[in-house]
Design a protein around this motif. Sequence first.
Motif, short mmCIF file in Angstrom:
data_model
loop_
_atom_site.label_atom_id
_atom_site.label_comp_id
_atom_site.label_asym_id
_atom_site.label_seq_id
_atom_site.Cartn_x
_atom_site.Cartn_y
_atom_site.Cartn_z
N GLY A 28 0.80 -1.22 0.00
CA GLY A 28 0.00 0.00 0.00
C GLY A 28 0.83 1.26 0.00
O GLY A 28 0.34 2.33 -0.39
N ASP A 29 2.10 1.18 0.42
CA ASP A 29 2.96 2.36 0.39
C ASP A 29 3.39 2.65 -1.05
O ASP A 29 3.44 1.74 -1.89
CB ASP A 29 4.21 2.14 1.25
N LEU A 30 3.72 3.89 -1.32
CA LEU A 30 4.16 4.29 -2.65
C LEU A 30 5.56 4.87 -2.56
O LEU A 30 5.84 5.76 -1.73
CB LEU A 30 3.21 5.35 -3.23
N VAL A 31 6.46 4.36 -3.41
CA VAL A 31 7.83 4.87 -3.48
C VAL A 31 7.91 5.85 -4.65
O VAL A 31 7.58 5.50 -5.79
CB VAL A 31 8.85 3.72 -3.67
N LEU A 32 8.36 7.06 -4.36
CA LEU A 32 8.44 8.12 -5.37
C LEU A 32 9.89 8.43 -5.70
O LEU A 32 10.70 8.71 -4.82
CB LEU A 32 7.74 9.39 -4.84
N THR A 65 10.57 -2.19 -8.32
CA THR A 65 9.34 -2.78 -8.86
C THR A 65 9.45 -4.30 -8.89
O THR A 65 8.52 -5.02 -8.51
CB THR A 65 9.05 -2.24 -10.27
N GLY A 66 10.61 -4.79 -9.31
CA GLY A 66 10.83 -6.23 -9.35
C GLY A 66 10.78 -6.87 -7.98
O GLY A 66 10.47 -8.06 -7.85
N ALA A 67 11.08 -6.07 -6.94
CA ALA A 67 11.03 -6.58 -5.56
C ALA A 67 9.64 -6.47 -4.96
O ALA A 67 9.45 -6.80 -3.78
CB ALA A 67 12.04 -5.84 -4.70
N GLY A 68 8.68 -5.97 -5.74
CA GLY A 68 7.31 -5.93 -5.27
C GLY A 68 6.83 -4.60 -4.75
O GLY A 68 5.70 -4.50 -4.26
N HIS A 69 7.64 -3.57 -4.86
CA HIS A 69 7.22 -2.25 -4.38
C HIS A 69 6.35 -1.55 -5.43
O HIS A 69 6.51 -1.75 -6.63
CB HIS A 69 8.44 -1.38 -4.07
N ASP A 70 5.44 -0.72 -4.94
CA ASP A 70 4.64 0.14 -5.81
C ASP A 70 5.44 1.42 -6.02
O ASP A 70 5.70 2.16 -5.07
CB ASP A 70 3.30 0.45 -5.14
N VAL A 71 5.87 1.67 -7.26
CA VAL A 71 6.79 2.77 -7.55
C VAL A 71 6.13 3.78 -8.49
O VAL A 71 5.54 3.40 -9.50
CB VAL A 71 8.09 2.24 -8.20
N ARG A 72 6.24 5.03 -8.13
CA ARG A 72 5.86 6.13 -9.02
C ARG A 72 7.16 6.78 -9.48
O ARG A 72 7.86 7.43 -8.69
CB ARG A 72 4.98 7.14 -8.28
#
Length: 512
Positions: A28-32, A65-72
């Motif tokens: 649910g967290d977003l990495v910017l 992204t490949g590690a499963g993070h939601d990235v913007r």
Amino acid sequence: MSAGRTLRLVLGDQLSPDMSSLQDCCDGDLVLLAEVMDEATYVRHHKKKIAFLFSAMRHFAGELTGAGHDVRYVKLTDEGNSGSLAGEVERALKEDGSFEQIVVTAPGEYRLLEEMQGWNDRFDVPVSIREDDRFICPLDRFNDWAEGRKRLMMEYFYREMRRETGLLMDGDKPVGGQWNFDQDNRKKLPEGIKLPTRTSRQPDDITREVISLVEDRFGDHFGDIEPFNYAVTRQTAKNDLKFFLTECLPCFGDYQDAMVKDEAFLFHSVISMYINCGLLDPRAVCEAAEAEWEAKRAPINAVEGFIRQILGWREYVRGLYWLKMPDYAETNFLEAKRDLPDFYWTADTKMACVRDAVETTRKHAYAHHIQRLMITGNFSLLAGVVPKAVEEWYLLVYADAYEWVELPNTHGMALFADGGVMATKPYAASGAYINRMSDYCANCSYSVSQKNGDKACPFNYLYWNFMIENQDRLKGNQRLSMPYRNLSKMSEEKVAAIKDDSARFFKEIGIA
């Protein structure tokens, strides 16, 4: 969409999955991550530096992204790009109102930290600025070490770091019986020695796209962008480290201070840009070098000298920067006031050493530490160039430069603008030093053996002119007692010739 989400901002020099801003990242967290014009142009960074960081950022976004993070990920050319980090945080907050906090790792530059400290009020969302724990020495630990000390000597800090980490230690004693093997690391490169052959790599599609972007948007910035041979991923950076350890480290110590025309890298690691942007971990790099000594594949003077650059100097200048800022940047102990010469940009000078150092910098966004300290830095010191102009040049031309590392090294070591906070004396040298450590003088338009006249090496008379101009400020420095004794013995005619040659030269290069 779940409540309690966190917006996690990752900066372009924080490209590590172990960043404190990412350590508790959850679903649910977003990495910017954002490419923004403000950060690319607050100084006009070298084109290769911008390309390196943008490409490394894009590859890191893919890694996350490949590690499963939601990235913007915001590209420079994306529609709506605000041009600033704060603007991109604000856009993300407006487009998704469910974020309950912003998390970021502390930046490496005071100007940016000061801005971020106002984000709580600007965004009306709690902002957590976490410590950058990629460094071996926490800032609180450095401050404890510095407290109450009259002199903040790097050597003593380095010894404490050796004891605390156990690197190159035999119990409570340094391996090899001494802490520092610098006396063994000052050899001129002999003729005929074989230098390591560095393999070239072809930029991938991501890097090619970035190169085109930089040529389009930053084409008037300093520097060559191609050929582009730097690592932009964690694995390729590790490959470059392995190359250094196996092919370069055994000879690194002996020749780390040597300079050779048209040879940018010699036995140097060329990995500082990877460490400083997060692709390599400094502690792991030191341990890998120590393992080469333990396996008897590299001598102690090489391994100790290399580890000292990271565990000693890198950690020390970072601690000093945050301890002394912001007032530190404003000091100008020697009252230097001349302009930076044009040849720092053009390389159009008859001084072979300066020309080669600037050409190397223009080609590679890199020059090794002796070229920086004893060629371009030494000249700026002797010429009395205003510190802020020199510091801006160093910050923008080198791919490993961020203010936390650039400012103390330039301000304190190269220019003595801090009056001796870092160095016990100015690193001033005449042409004799350059001749001893390089092959520049053999084919220079000037004569290193001549002390005066229009054919004399400018470093020779500028050295003494520097001593004359700064006599009131420096004569009491015990480490300069010998040159000032020699100056006191010079005839009036000799002193007048030094001043006249210096004035003529400053007029020739447009900084009189």
